[in-house]
Design a protein around this motif. Structure first.
Motif, PDB file in Angstrom:
ATOM      1  N   GLU A 126       0.815  -1.173  -0.038  1.00 27.36           N
ATOM      2  CA  GLU A 126      -0.054   0.246   0.080  1.00 27.36           C
ATOM      3  C   GLU A 126       0.948   1.257  -0.048  1.00 27.36           C
ATOM      4  OE1 GLU A 126      -3.112   0.612  -0.308  1.00 27.36           O
ATOM      5  OE2 GLU A 126      -3.964  -1.385  -0.462  1.00 27.36           O
ATOM      6  N   TRP A 127       1.850   1.127   0.461  1.00 27.09           N
ATOM      7  CA  TRP A 127       2.817   2.184   0.601  1.00 27.09           C
ATOM      8  C   TRP A 127       3.738   2.602  -0.686  1.00 27.09           C
ATOM      9  CZ3 TRP A 127       4.345   4.861   5.274  1.00 27.09           C
ATOM     10  CH2 TRP A 127       3.632   4.528   6.591  1.00 27.09           C
ATOM     11  N   ALA A 128       3.823   1.446  -1.498  1.00 27.50           N
ATOM     12  CA  ALA A 128       4.530   1.405  -2.699  1.00 27.50           C
ATOM     13  C   ALA A 128       3.381   1.969  -3.765  1.00 27.50           C
ATOM     14  CB  ALA A 128       5.050   0.088  -2.957  1.00 27.50           C
ATOM     15  N   MET A 129       2.053   1.916  -3.350  1.00 30.68           N
ATOM     16  CA  MET A 129       1.214   2.164  -4.424  1.00 30.68           C
ATOM     17  C   MET A 129       0.978   3.872  -4.268  1.00 30.68           C
ATOM     18  SD  MET A 129      -1.839  -0.526  -3.871  1.00 30.68           S
ATOM     19  CE  MET A 129      -1.473  -2.305  -3.975  1.00 30.68           C
ATOM     20  N   VAL A 130       1.582   4.496  -3.401  1.00 32.52           N
ATOM     21  CA  VAL A 130       1.425   6.324  -3.124  1.00 32.52           C
ATOM     22  C   VAL A 130       2.897   6.672  -3.271  1.00 32.52           C
ATOM     23  CG1 VAL A 130      -0.627   5.968  -1.752  1.00 32.52           C
ATOM     24  CG2 VAL A 130       1.451   6.146  -0.755  1.00 32.52           C
ATOM     25  N   PHE A 161       0.114  -2.536  -9.048  1.00 34.92           N
ATOM     26  CA  PHE A 161      -0.511  -1.281  -8.704  1.00 34.92           C
ATOM     27  C   PHE A 161       0.324  -0.363  -8.078  1.00 34.92           C
ATOM     28  CE2 PHE A 161      -4.746  -3.320  -8.862  1.00 34.92           C
ATOM     29  CZ  PHE A 161      -5.561  -2.485  -9.691  1.00 34.92           C
ATOM     30  N   PHE A 162       1.614  -0.957  -7.858  1.00 38.95           N
ATOM     31  CA  PHE A 162       2.971   0.044  -7.457  1.00 38.95           C
ATOM     32  C   PHE A 162       3.027   1.108  -8.370  1.00 38.95           C
ATOM     33  CE2 PHE A 162       5.934  -3.026  -4.856  1.00 38.95           C
ATOM     34  CZ  PHE A 162       4.708  -3.566  -3.981  1.00 38.95           C
ATOM     35  N   THR A 163       3.516   2.274  -7.944  1.00 40.97           N
ATOM     36  CA  THR A 163       3.768   3.383  -8.854  1.00 40.97           C
ATOM     37  C   THR A 163       4.940   3.122  -9.717  1.00 40.97           C
ATOM     38  OG1 THR A 163       5.332   4.508  -7.227  1.00 40.97           O
ATOM     39  CG2 THR A 163       3.113   4.971  -7.091  1.00 40.97           C
ATOM     40  N   LYS A 164       5.245   3.642 -10.725  1.00 42.37           N
ATOM     41  CA  LYS A 164       6.175   3.275 -11.732  1.00 42.37           C
ATOM     42  C   LYS A 164       7.809   3.313 -10.909  1.00 42.37           C
ATOM     43  CE  LYS A 164       8.166   4.167 -16.361  1.00 42.37           C
ATOM     44  NZ  LYS A 164       7.902   5.209 -17.604  1.00 42.37           N
ATOM     45  N   PRO A 165       7.641   4.578 -10.222  1.00 44.93           N
ATOM     46  CA  PRO A 165       9.231   4.336  -9.570  1.00 44.93           C
ATOM     47  C   PRO A 165       9.263   3.539  -8.535  1.00 44.93           C
ATOM     48  CG  PRO A 165       7.739   6.312  -8.941  1.00 44.93           C
ATOM     49  CD  PRO A 165       7.203   5.587  -9.893  1.00 44.93           C
ATOM     50  N   ARG A 216      -5.524  -0.304   7.552  1.00 41.69           N
ATOM     51  CA  ARG A 216      -5.058   0.301   8.538  1.00 41.69           C
ATOM     52  C   ARG A 216      -3.578   0.162   8.737  1.00 41.69           C
ATOM     53  NH1 ARG A 216      -6.971  -3.542  13.260  1.00 41.69           N
ATOM     54  NH2 ARG A 216      -5.793  -2.050  14.580  1.00 41.69           N
ATOM     55  N   ALA A 217      -3.013  -0.729   7.982  1.00 49.18           N
ATOM     56  CA  ALA A 217      -1.455  -0.705   7.854  1.00 49.18           C
ATOM     57  C   ALA A 217      -0.815   0.213   6.729  1.00 49.18           C
ATOM     58  CB  ALA A 217      -0.849  -2.249   7.905  1.00 49.18           C
ATOM     59  N   SER A 218      -1.499   0.775   5.886  1.00 47.69           N
ATOM     60  CA  SER A 218      -1.346   1.412   4.973  1.00 47.69           C
ATOM     61  C   SER A 218      -0.738   3.161   5.309  1.00 47.69           C
ATOM     62  CB  SER A 218      -2.373   1.918   3.898  1.00 47.69           C
ATOM     63  OG  SER A 218      -3.665   2.645   4.480  1.00 47.69           O
ATOM     64  N   PRO A 219      -0.351   3.928   4.602  1.00 41.17           N
ATOM     65  CA  PRO A 219      -0.220   5.274   4.974  1.00 41.17           C
ATOM     66  C   PRO A 219      -1.195   6.181   5.095  1.00 41.17           C
ATOM     67  CG  PRO A 219       0.386   4.914   2.843  1.00 41.17           C
ATOM     68  CD  PRO A 219       0.081   3.539   3.108  1.00 41.17           C
ATOM     69  N   TYR A 220      -2.528   5.568   4.972  1.00 39.88           N
ATOM     70  CA  TYR A 220      -3.682   6.613   4.874  1.00 39.88           C
ATOM     71  C   TYR A 220      -4.185   6.457   6.351  1.00 39.88           C
ATOM     72  CZ  TYR A 220      -4.204   5.821  -0.078  1.00 39.88           C
ATOM     73  OH  TYR A 220      -3.952   5.949  -1.369  1.00 39.88           O
ATOM     74  N   ASP A 221      -4.672   7.741   6.599  1.00 40.85           N
ATOM     75  CA  ASP A 221      -5.311   7.734   8.017  1.00 40.85           C
ATOM     76  C   ASP A 221      -6.832   7.584   7.975  1.00 40.85           C
ATOM     77  OD1 ASP A 221      -6.166   8.700  10.551  1.00 40.85           O
ATOM     78  OD2 ASP A 221      -5.118  10.752  10.675  1.00 40.85           O
ATOM     79  N   MET A 222      -7.196   6.748   8.528  1.00 36.04           N
ATOM     80  CA  MET A 222      -8.541   6.205   8.603  1.00 36.04           C
ATOM     81  C   MET A 222      -9.258   6.418  10.040  1.00 36.04           C
ATOM     82  SD  MET A 222      -9.305   3.167   5.767  1.00 36.04           S
ATOM     83  CE  MET A 222      -8.850   1.962   7.019  1.00 36.04           C
ATOM     84  N   SER A 223      -8.539   7.134  10.890  1.00 36.18           N
ATOM     85  CA  SER A 223      -8.925   7.247  12.246  1.00 36.18           C
ATOM     86  C   SER A 223     -10.394   7.718  12.310  1.00 36.18           C
ATOM     87  CB  SER A 223      -7.999   7.988  13.118  1.00 36.18           C
ATOM     88  OG  SER A 223      -7.954   9.220  12.622  1.00 36.18           O
ATOM     89  N   VAL A 224     -10.676   8.985  11.316  1.00 36.61           N
ATOM     90  CA  VAL A 224     -12.106   9.521  11.295  1.00 36.61           C
ATOM     91  C   VAL A 224     -13.139   8.679  11.235  1.00 36.61           C
ATOM     92  CG1 VAL A 224     -11.828  10.024   8.843  1.00 36.61           C
ATOM     93  CG2 VAL A 224     -13.210  11.614  10.451  1.00 36.61           C
ATOM     94  N   MET A 225     -12.908   7.312  10.460  1.00 38.30           N
ATOM     95  CA  MET A 225     -13.893   6.371  10.109  1.00 38.30           C
ATOM     96  C   MET A 225     -13.987   5.203  11.249  1.00 38.30           C
ATOM     97  SD  MET A 225     -13.160   5.688   6.262  1.00 38.30           S
ATOM     98  CE  MET A 225     -14.797   5.079   5.902  1.00 38.30           C
TER      99      MET A 225
END
Length: 287
Positions: free
Chosen positions: A125-129, A167-171, A232-241
């Motif tokens: 998930e981190w590699a996707m952003v 779905f990894f970004t190209k770099p 939950r382990a991704s770099p996204y913050d879903m605490s509001v949910m």
């Protein structure tokens, strides 16, 4: 052939509908308010199995349904008459799909027999952003784009799952130790992978209704819980949910993730075996 009485198969049908409705009633309530849900939306959009099919009970192949009401099922062209009642018609599976069945059995067996790798820490998930200003989900990030890049570059990335890797970004792709492709996915998939275990839902519903609904529902629930951990382990913050983050950038978070990953591995293996047996039964009836 297994025989189910009218009372028994009606009971199973009611229980499935109740199970799925209870799981998803809040989701559909929020969806009507145009609220996006990065966990459950994924299960319907990525896996493309309709809610109506998920709650529509099927006995699976090799089961005879008895009673007067069984004749109502004949309105569905996938069912046929049997001397003792009504059953799914195996001849409705096209010859072209036989190779798909063999492929799925082989994938599930090879995955099941491998040792689990529990060191990926959800870095896919981190590699996707990685290196991107615009993200795939309309959610805030827990770190700045530069901090994410630094963390990814200083981590070991060993993603074994083709559909995650693509779905990894190209770099980010050259940072992965492996290069799984659509053609080689059977050589890479392993039973510790969260995505491989989520995909049990895909392999379960792919041959609906010839795979029994109880297996599909079990796989759906497992995929739901795995997807929660995945995000939950991704770099996204879903605490509001209401989702507490698993901070894999910390020793405590890595320990928590690995513990949950091991639990999912343990839970998924019997389900994987059930699917193998179900597909082997279909394969045997087709010969």
């Amino acid at each position: 052939m297994q025989v189910l009485t009218e009372e028994k198969w009606h009971q199973q049908s009611r229980e499935l509908k109740k199970r799925i409705d209870n799981l998803l009633k809040n989701y559909f309530s929020n969806r009507s308010k145009s609220t996006k849900h990065p966990v459950i939306d994924f299960l319907f959009e990525y896996y493309s199995f309709r809610f109506s099919e998920l709650k529509s009970w099927s006995p699976g192949i090799g089961v005879i349904l008895t009673g007067d009401s069984a004749s109502d099922l004949l309105k569905n062209h996938l069912y046929k008459k049997h001397n003792d009642g009504v059953t799914l018609d195996i001849s409705k599976i096209s010859p072209q799909r036989k190779n798909t069945i063999s492929w799925i059995i082989d994938l599930l067996q090879q995955t099941k027999e491998r040792s689990p790798y529990l060191g990926c820490l959800g870095l896919h998930e981190w590699a996707m952003v990685y290196g991107q200003q615009k993200t795939r989900h309309n959610l805030p990030l827990r770190m700045s784009p530069q901090q994410i890049m630094n963390f990814v570059e200083n981590s070991r990335i060993r993603c074994t799952h083709y559909d995650a890797f693509r779905f990894f970004t190209k770099p980010a792709k050259p940072l992965n130790e492996l290069n799984p492709t659509k053609q080689t996915r059977r050589d890479f998939e392993q039973p510790g992978c969260l995505h491989a275990n989520m995909d049990l839902y895909k392999w379960a519903h792919k041959f609906y209704p010839w795979i029994a609904s109880d297996i599909i529902a079990d796989a759906f629930e497992l995929a739901w819980r795995i997807r929660e951990v995945d995000m939950r382990a991704s770099p996204y913050d879903m605490s509001v949910m209401g989702y507490e983050p698993i901070c894999i950038e910390t020793p405590e978070g890595r320990q928590q993730y690995t513990h949950l990953q091991r639990q999912f591995f343990t839970e998924a293996q019997p389900l994987r075996e059930k699917l193998i047996v179900a597909y082997q039964n279909i394969q045997q009836m087709l010969t």
